[in-house]
Structures are given as structure tokens and as C-alpha cells.
Design a protein around this motif. Structure first.
Motif: not given
Length: 348
Positions: A206, A224, A339-340
Motif C-alpha cells: 500500500v 512499497h 482496506p485499511d
């Protein structure tokens, strides 16, 4: 009382059910359940991939990442009412192998161990639970909001112990560590690396959300763009692998400094093919005296080390790892990834 239980052989059977109130046996604590953490193991059990109910029962109470408060404790146990505690997950087999007989049941060699919330023993996702005093770990009261992180921290405390033991074959003073994966295990491994004074690098996929910021708050470097980019300027002496992604694993194994140690903690999915030059990787590992070791589970020694690490940590930083708290009555939401998400917790 209420508990979150399922039939391990029946996907979709997870439900809040009524179960008998626990009656502590001699030498056991009676504990009020406060919270349980949710992890990939729980999701695999829910999907019917594995898990075993207690003998003579159809349903298994889920939950192995526990946090509770002692309601009652036997005299001489070292615990008292009000203590904040976590229950150890694994128990040695009834006819112990050599490792279990020496208190190292995390290294059981015959597979006959049992595990709370996983294999033949009810877990901790209930409003109350009981636990033998020798399998309970007291926490600092200051950890009341984040103590549910103890079990995953025990896993990485053991991983770091394995790194030390393997590195101890010769002179070993690591300076740099690469942690692959910024989930709970990876983040907690990075935390311990920072506590050791190492130059910590964390790799994930991410580019925004809480993970990069949490890594930077550790004083670590976030990457990343893949393993090659993460090690371009400095080869790590240690890799803690926490993704279970085959391509990442093989790249990491070939990316260490001389006499590097790679500790695998992520569990890979079977059935996926990957084309690699195993000969070149073998050559590098042999000629550089590298080592690759797998590590899973933990015993009481690792839980105590983990409790010390959490006490030393910045409590606000730890709180940032818990990205969602879901009440037991809404348990379905805890198993629907967002998502987080880093660590999702069920409150009991």
C-alpha cells in the motif's frame, strides 16, 4: 453466557450461541473476557479449512488472541482478582514428545498438542473463560486497551529468539532488518527490531492509509516497490517474512547480507506455482552461510518477552494497530476485511 462458536466441519456455521458458564477447576483462574483479536487463522477455521472441536462436541468456541480480567484466582497462584491477563494458546500433548516434556510445546514434534480456539480446546471468544494459572500471563494495567496484541507479539518474540539462536552459530551483531508485510505480525516484528536499536525497513504494497505512517513513527523506513528496491541501498542482516507470498519469500531469501538470517512467519497458500532459479538461490545461501528458519506459535517464555515489549512500546502507537473494534453482537463485520485494516478486535 454468550460465546462465538462454530462447527469446524461446516463453513458458514459461525454464530453467537449460549454456552454454560465456566466452572474453574482446581488451580484455574476464572476470567472475564474483554476482547479477542481476529486473524487469518480464524478466517480459515470459519471457512472449514481446519479446526477441531473438543472431544464429544460438535462446536468449537473461536478465538485464540485473548484479553481478560481475573474474577477469581486460587490461593498461591500468583494472580488476584482484577489482574489483566492473556491465556496461552497451545498445550502440550498428553503423552509429551521431548520438546513438550521440556516446556517447549511450541516446538511439538508429534502434532498431538491442543490449542485454544483452534484444536480440541474452546477458545477465548466468550464472556468468561477459565485457564490454568500456569497458562495465564499477567499484563501491566496500562495495557488494558492494547493487551489483546500480546498473542501476535509472542509469535514475533519467538521469531526474534530464533534469529538470535541461528545467528549465534558465529559472531552476530545485526544492524539492518527487513520486515516483509505490514500486517500485525510484521508491524510488531518491526517494533521489536526498533526496540533492539536496528535500522528497520518494512515492505508492503500500500502507498497510503495507516501503515506507512505507523512505520515512520517507529523511526523505520517504509517501502512499497518490491524487495529489490527495498534492499537496493542496504542489504539486511535479518529478514522477518510475514506475508506468506511465494515470490516475496524467494526474493527475500536471496536479498540478505552475508551470513544473513531469514525467519519465515507467514503461511503460504498451497497450489500456486512459481518459476524460480533454485540452483542460484542454493548457491547464494551456501556460499554466504545464510540460514532460513520457520517459526510459529509460542510458549510462556515468549509471552513474557512479548509482555515486556508491549510495556516498553509507545501506547499510542500500539493503539494505532487496532484499526477496528467490533462488538460481539455484530461479529460478522469483524470478518469482512476493509482496506485499511491492520488488527480487528471483537469486544466481549
Amino acid at each position: 453466557m454468550r460465546a462465538l462458536s462454530l462447527r469446524p466441519d461446516r463453513p458458514g456455521s459461525l454464530a453467537v450461541t449460549d454456552v454454560p458458564d465456566p466452572e474453574p477447576a482446581e488451580g484455574e483462574l476464572l476470567v472475564e473476557g474483554l476482547a479477542v483479536g481476529v486473524c487469518g487463522t480464524d478466517r480459515e477455521i470459519i471457512a472449514g479449512e481446519y479446526g477441531t472441536a473438543p472431544p464429544g462436541r460438535d462446536r468449537l468456541v473461536l478465538g485464540h488472541e485473548s484479553l481478560g480480567r481475573v474474577r477469581s484466582a486460587p490461593d498461591g497462584s500468583g494472580f488476584a482478582s482484577g489482574d489483566l491477563v492473556v491465556g496461552v494458546v497451545r498445550r502440550p500433548d498428553p503423552e509429551p514428545c521431548g520438546a513438550c516434556a521440556h516446556g517447549q510445546f511450541d516446538m511439538c514434534r508429534n502434532g498431538r498438542y491442543t490449542e485454544r480456539g483452534i484444536k480440541e480446546l474452546d477458545g477465548y471468544a466468550s464472556e468468561a473463560w477459565r485457564v490454568p494459572a500456569e497458562y495465564a500471563v499477567r499484563l501491566d494495567p496500562a495495557l488494558s486497551e492494547v493487551g489483546v496484541l500480546l498473542e501476535p507479539t509472542s509469535v514475533v518474540a519467538k521469531a526474534w529468539e530464533q534469529v538470535d539462536l541461528v545467528g549465534g552459530r558465529s559472531w552476530f551483531e545485526p544492524e539492518r532488518v527487513l520486515v516483509t508485510g505490514a500486517g500485525p505480525i510484521g508491524m510488531l516484528a518491526a517494533m521489536i527490531g526498533a526496540q533492539r536499536g536496528l535500522d528497520v525497513h518494512v515492505l508492503d504494497v500500500v502507498t497510503d492509509g495507516p501503515k506507512p505512517d505507523l512505520v515512520r513513527r517507529l523511526g523505520a523506513t517504509y517501502h512499497h516497490d518490491g524487495v529489490a528496491e527495498a534492499v537496493r541501498d542496504s542489504e539486511p542482516d535479518v529478514v522477518i517474512e510475514a506475508t506468506g507470498v511465494s515470490s516475496v519469500i524467494f526474493e527475500a531469501m536471496g536479498a540478505t547480507n552475508h551470513y544473513g538470517v531469514v525467519c519465515l512467519t507467514g503461511v503460504s497458500s498451497a497450489g500456486r506455482s512459481l518459476r524460480v532459479d533454485l540452483g542460484a538461490l542454493n548457491r547464494e545461501i551456501v556460499l554466504e552461510n545464510d540460514a532460513v528458519v520457520g517459526s510459529v506459535n509460542a510458549n510462556q517464555r515468549h509471552y513474557r518477552a512479548a509482555a515486556d515489549a508491549l510495556t516498553m512500546a509507545d501506547q499510542d502507537w500500539l493503539a494505532g494497530l487496532i484499526t477496528r473494534r467490533v462488538p460481539l453482537a455484530e461479529f460478522e463485520k469483524a470478518f469482512q476485511p476493509e482496506p485499511d485494516d491492520i488488527k480487528v478486535v471483537l469486544t466481549l
